[in-house]
Design a protein around this motif. Structure first.
Motif, PDB file in Angstrom:
ATOM      1  N   SER A 120       6.670   3.456   4.420  1.00 47.78           N
ATOM      2  CA  SER A 120       6.521   3.272   3.059  1.00 47.78           C
ATOM      3  C   SER A 120       6.623   1.777   2.890  1.00 47.78           C
ATOM      4  CB  SER A 120       8.043   3.712   2.417  1.00 47.78           C
ATOM      5  OG  SER A 120       9.009   3.451   3.350  1.00 47.78           O
ATOM      6  N   THR A 162      -0.487   3.381   6.749  1.00 44.09           N
ATOM      7  CA  THR A 162       0.310   3.261   5.487  1.00 44.09           C
ATOM      8  C   THR A 162      -0.449   2.194   4.559  1.00 44.09           C
ATOM      9  OG1 THR A 162       2.462   4.016   6.556  1.00 44.09           O
ATOM     10  CG2 THR A 162       2.705   2.857   4.250  1.00 44.09           C
ATOM     11  N   ALA A 179       2.051   5.644  -5.725  1.00 46.64           N
ATOM     12  CA  ALA A 179       2.409   5.324  -4.580  1.00 46.64           C
ATOM     13  C   ALA A 179       3.487   6.005  -4.114  1.00 46.64           C
ATOM     14  CB  ALA A 179       2.317   3.730  -4.303  1.00 46.64           C
ATOM     15  N   SER A 180       4.648   6.112  -5.132  1.00 44.27           N
ATOM     16  CA  SER A 180       6.033   6.812  -5.007  1.00 44.27           C
ATOM     17  C   SER A 180       5.639   8.169  -4.799  1.00 44.27           C
ATOM     18  CB  SER A 180       6.937   6.096  -6.075  1.00 44.27           C
ATOM     19  OG  SER A 180       7.210   4.992  -6.106  1.00 44.27           O
ATOM     20  N   GLY A 228       9.928   7.112   8.202  1.00 52.73           N
ATOM     21  CA  GLY A 228       9.823   6.748   6.749  1.00 52.73           C
ATOM     22  C   GLY A 228       9.798   5.429   6.412  1.00 52.73           C
ATOM     23  N   THR A 278       2.651   1.786  -8.597  1.00 51.74           N
ATOM     24  CA  THR A 278       3.736   2.027  -8.019  1.00 51.74           C
ATOM     25  C   THR A 278       4.097   3.447  -8.086  1.00 51.74           C
ATOM     26  OG1 THR A 278       4.180  -0.341  -8.540  1.00 51.74           O
ATOM     27  CG2 THR A 278       5.902   1.331  -8.082  1.00 51.74           C
ATOM     28  N   MET A 304       3.985   9.001  -1.502  1.00 51.86           N
ATOM     29  CA  MET A 304       4.642   8.761  -0.329  1.00 51.86           C
ATOM     30  C   MET A 304       6.207   9.749   0.038  1.00 51.86           C
ATOM     31  SD  MET A 304       8.227   7.353   0.711  1.00 51.86           S
ATOM     32  CE  MET A 304       8.620   6.252  -0.612  1.00 51.86           C
ATOM     33  N   LEU A 305       6.476   9.917  -1.350  1.00 57.21           N
ATOM     34  CA  LEU A 305       7.944  11.119  -1.261  1.00 57.21           C
ATOM     35  C   LEU A 305       7.364  12.432  -0.764  1.00 57.21           C
ATOM     36  CD1 LEU A 305       9.978   9.784  -4.159  1.00 57.21           C
ATOM     37  CD2 LEU A 305      10.364   9.597  -1.900  1.00 57.21           C
ATOM     38  N   LEU A 346       6.637  12.385   2.852  1.00 55.95           N
ATOM     39  CA  LEU A 346       7.974  12.278   3.426  1.00 55.95           C
ATOM     40  C   LEU A 346       8.607  13.837   3.420  1.00 55.95           C
ATOM     41  CD1 LEU A 346       9.598   9.821   4.762  1.00 55.95           C
ATOM     42  CD2 LEU A 346      10.944   9.993   2.491  1.00 55.95           C
ATOM     43  N   LEU A 370       3.357   0.207   2.580  1.00 55.84           N
ATOM     44  CA  LEU A 370       2.496   0.889   1.450  1.00 55.84           C
ATOM     45  C   LEU A 370       2.821   0.003   0.200  1.00 55.84           C
ATOM     46  CD1 LEU A 370       1.149   3.031  -0.171  1.00 55.84           C
ATOM     47  CD2 LEU A 370       3.377   4.315  -0.380  1.00 55.84           C
ATOM     48  N   PHE A 371       4.177  -0.385  -0.197  1.00 56.35           N
ATOM     49  CA  PHE A 371       4.625  -1.076  -1.315  1.00 56.35           C
ATOM     50  C   PHE A 371       4.133  -2.600  -1.021  1.00 56.35           C
ATOM     51  CE2 PHE A 371       6.960   2.993  -1.745  1.00 56.35           C
ATOM     52  CZ  PHE A 371       6.716   3.226  -2.859  1.00 56.35           C
ATOM     53  N   ILE A 378       3.002  10.926   7.394  1.00 61.39           N
ATOM     54  CA  ILE A 378       4.246  10.904   8.117  1.00 61.39           C
ATOM     55  C   ILE A 378       4.629  11.916   8.943  1.00 61.39           C
ATOM     56  CG2 ILE A 378       6.820  11.389   7.158  1.00 61.39           C
ATOM     57  CD1 ILE A 378       5.660   8.628   6.050  1.00 61.39           C
TER      58      ILE A 378
END
Length: 624
Positions: free
Chosen positions: A419, A500, A521-522, A415, A518, A525-526, A529, A422-423, A552
């Motif tokens: 992530s 990533t 991407a969130s 995780g 942002t 990613m979530l 995940l 990524l950010f 992931i």
């Protein structure tokens, strides 16, 4: 290869001798524009409904003029009068969509072309420069990318030194540029560096957007004086300027005064006051002519507001139409035709689109990126963040022997490296958008050479922090102490970080907006995940497909495979029985089989997301 500069003690005369081919304009260009009208599409839906022009807004309204080699034209007017739009249009940088343009613009009686683009310098209002490069490095990298291969490196270095001397940048030659967060050179010096980047190519045309904005009068005068010297060399100079001092105003050869897109005057600077006096507008007291022109362009007469600004503007527009419009057009069509035909021969005609080869661009960009990126990739905050989380993880899972705890650790590592990069990556292309568009429009390099240099430079920088973190976490947490297992584990973390990063680059390039990128991407990613196999073991069939596109999931699967095999057992049932590792619910859901397939999918994702990023960049980085 490091960049070497010429010694400071090198005689200035010698430097100028080496680069004498740059000092005088060899290809003079005449700009003519006639009845220029520029319209843009309104984006606001309500405005479209109420607009009388079917949603189109007219920015420039039948503007005509001519600028000859050796002349410096100042375009003046209140904010929103269309100065910058006209400047970018004359420079061949207008947008290709959502506009309508009528009228004509010619350069030595020919339309704008890619060959002419290499003879054009454009200085933006905001100085777009890399903050961590020095003045010398900034100019040298520009020279290496924009000057032709026929000039060797030593000549390019000498030319840079001569430009630094000419622009009065010797004292700050080795100082970094800086930005809002990093102290560097002054605003006036930054502007001179921006001008220097364009002067390096010995342009026939030089466009400047508000070059004195935000500068004190002394610095502004020095900058305009330098630009005036360039005009004296036979270059055609056009600039926008908001409110120059009187000393600056008298440096210009011609003036174009705009008001809400309408021309109010075009002609010699020496005749502007006489013209307005002839139509009944003259200052009641001695004042700066530039202040007077801005006052009447705002509808202000004799320094006072009378509530009839609209009437004043209409009178001035009518006076221009009656007294100047046809006269200017006649001069454009008839005056100096023979001279313009001679100068037309001097325009560069070449089928060669780029001044340097792909490999030269790639190697120069590699060196430039290495100098600039290291400060970003290894900032103290980034390093501290990775180190502190690594030590905290090592302390929490210290010498853990529980399989449940170890699988939790492996998913945490998945995780984190699924992530964190990524950010870091989603902001890279949005942050560089202006720089990329500026350099691409000036024909500095191919998009492919820029992209490949960016990717290659990022690779080692993206792998150093995962290496340090893995070295801390792996041995503190009691994972398999065999070197083979460690290096397999480390390789998987590398691959996860790079995939990533690719996702972040693709999102950033496609969106080019910090907030939207942002948020997107969130969500991605979530979602990946949650579908990674750790939190939910019984996923409904209709949504179970998400795990097959989740990096992931594949990273977690590979990390499990680096520590366990399908036939491995462990003590269970009060350590009286031996149970198979692959029967643990979490491992059973993810599985220890098909490791090669998972690796192949990750390698495909590594390439796929970078291709997406490149295609997305093509949309915003096409050279105009």
């Amino acid at each position: 290869m490091e960049i070497e500069s010429t010694p400071h003690s090198a005689p200035l005369a010698q430097e100028h001798d080496e680069v004498s081919i740059f000092t005088k304009c060899k290809r003079p260009v005449v700009i003519q524009f006639e009845d220029l009208v520029y319209k843009i599409k309104n984006k606001d839906k309500e405005t479209k409904k109420t607009s009388k022009n079917n949603g189109w807004r007219t920015i420039l309204k039948e503007i005509s003029g001519e600028v000859l080699p050796g002349e410096m034209l100042a375009m003046m007017g209140p904010s929103g009068s269309g100065k910058t739009t006209l400047l970018t249009t004359l420079a061949g940088r207008r947008s290709s969509s959502s506009i309508i343009m009528t009228g004509s613009i010619t350069y030595n009686n020919t339309p704008f072309s890619s060959s002419l683009n290499r003879l054009t310098g454009f200085v933006t209002q905001d100085d777009i420069l890399y903050p961590h490069l020095t003045v010398f490095e900034t100019l040298l990298y520009t020279a290496l990318l924009r000057l032709p291969k026929s000039i060797n490196k030593q000549q390019k270095v000498s030319h840079v030194e001569a430009i630094i001397t000419q622009l009065g940048l010797v004292n700050c030659r080795d100082n970094i540029i800086g930005d809002h967060y990093l102290r560097g050179i002054s605003g006036g010096e930054r502007k001179r560096v921006s001008i220097g980047q364009e002067v390096l190519i010995d342009p026939s045309l030089l466009f400047l957007d508000e070059p004195t904005s935000g500068l004190d009068s002394t610095t502004a005068q020095r900058i305009v004086s330098v630009v005036g010297e360039l005009a004296n060399q036979g270059k055609t100079v056009v600039m926008t300027i908001h409110q120059p001092s009187s000393s600056l105003f008298y440096m210009f050869h011609k003036v174009l005064l705009l008001c809400e897109g309408h021309p109010l005057y075009f002609g010699k600077q020496s005749e502007v006051m006489n013209y307005f006096s002839s139509i009944g507008y003259s200052p009641s007291v001695a004042m700066n002519p530039a202040d007077f022109l801005l006052d009447i362009a705002n509808g202000i007469v004799m320094g006072q507001l009378h509530g009839n600004e609209v009437e004043v503007k209409e009178e001035l527009v009518n006076a221009y139409n009656e007294n100047l419009r046809e006269k200017i057009k006649e001069e454009i069509r008839g005056k100096g035709e023979e001279k313009r035909l001679e100068e037309k021969k001097g325009i560069l005609k070449s089928n060669q689109k780029w001044n340097t080869s792909w490999w030269d661009q790639f190697t120069v960009l590699i060196r430039r990126d290495l100098k600039e990126r290291r400060h970003e990739a290894f900032s103290s905050f980034t390093v501290f963040q990775v180190l502190i989380l690594s030590f905290i993880s090592g302390a929490l899972w210290w010498k853990s022997k529980s399989l449940q705890d170890q699988t939790g650790l492996l998913f945490f590592v998945t995780g984190f490296w699924g992530s964190f990069p990524l950010f870091q990556a989603i902001f890279k292309f949005p942050q560089e958008r202006l720089m990329l568009m500026k350099e691409r429009r000036s024909g500095m390099y191919r998009l492919s050479s820029y992209f490949m240099a960016r990717i290659i430079v990022d690779l080692p920088m993206e792998l150093i922090l995962p290496t340090v973190s893995t070295a801390i976490v792996y041995w503190m947490c009691g994972l398999k102490p065999m070197p083979t297992n460690f290096f397999i584990y480390l390789s998987i973390v590398f691959l996860c970080a790079l995939v990533t990063q690719g996702v972040g680059l693709a999102i950033g390039a496609a969106v080019m907006d910090y907030k939207v990128a942002t948020m997107l991407a969130s969500v991605i990613m979530l979602t990946f995940l949650l579908a990674g196999g750790f939190f939910v073991q019984h996923v409904p069939i209709f949504i179970a497909w998400i795990k097959y596109i989740s990096y992931i999931y594949y990273t977690f699967k590979l990390l499990l495979g680096s520590q366990y095999k399908e036939n491995d057992t462990y003590k269970c049932g009060n350590k009286m029985m031996s149970c198979r590792v692959d029967e643990i619910p979490i491992i059973k859901v993810v599985g220890l089989d098909h490791q090669g397939l998972a690796l192949g999918v990750m390698l495909f994702m590594f390439m796929f997301y970078r291709v997406i990023a490149y295609v997305a960049l093509m949309r915003v980085a096409v050279a105009k």
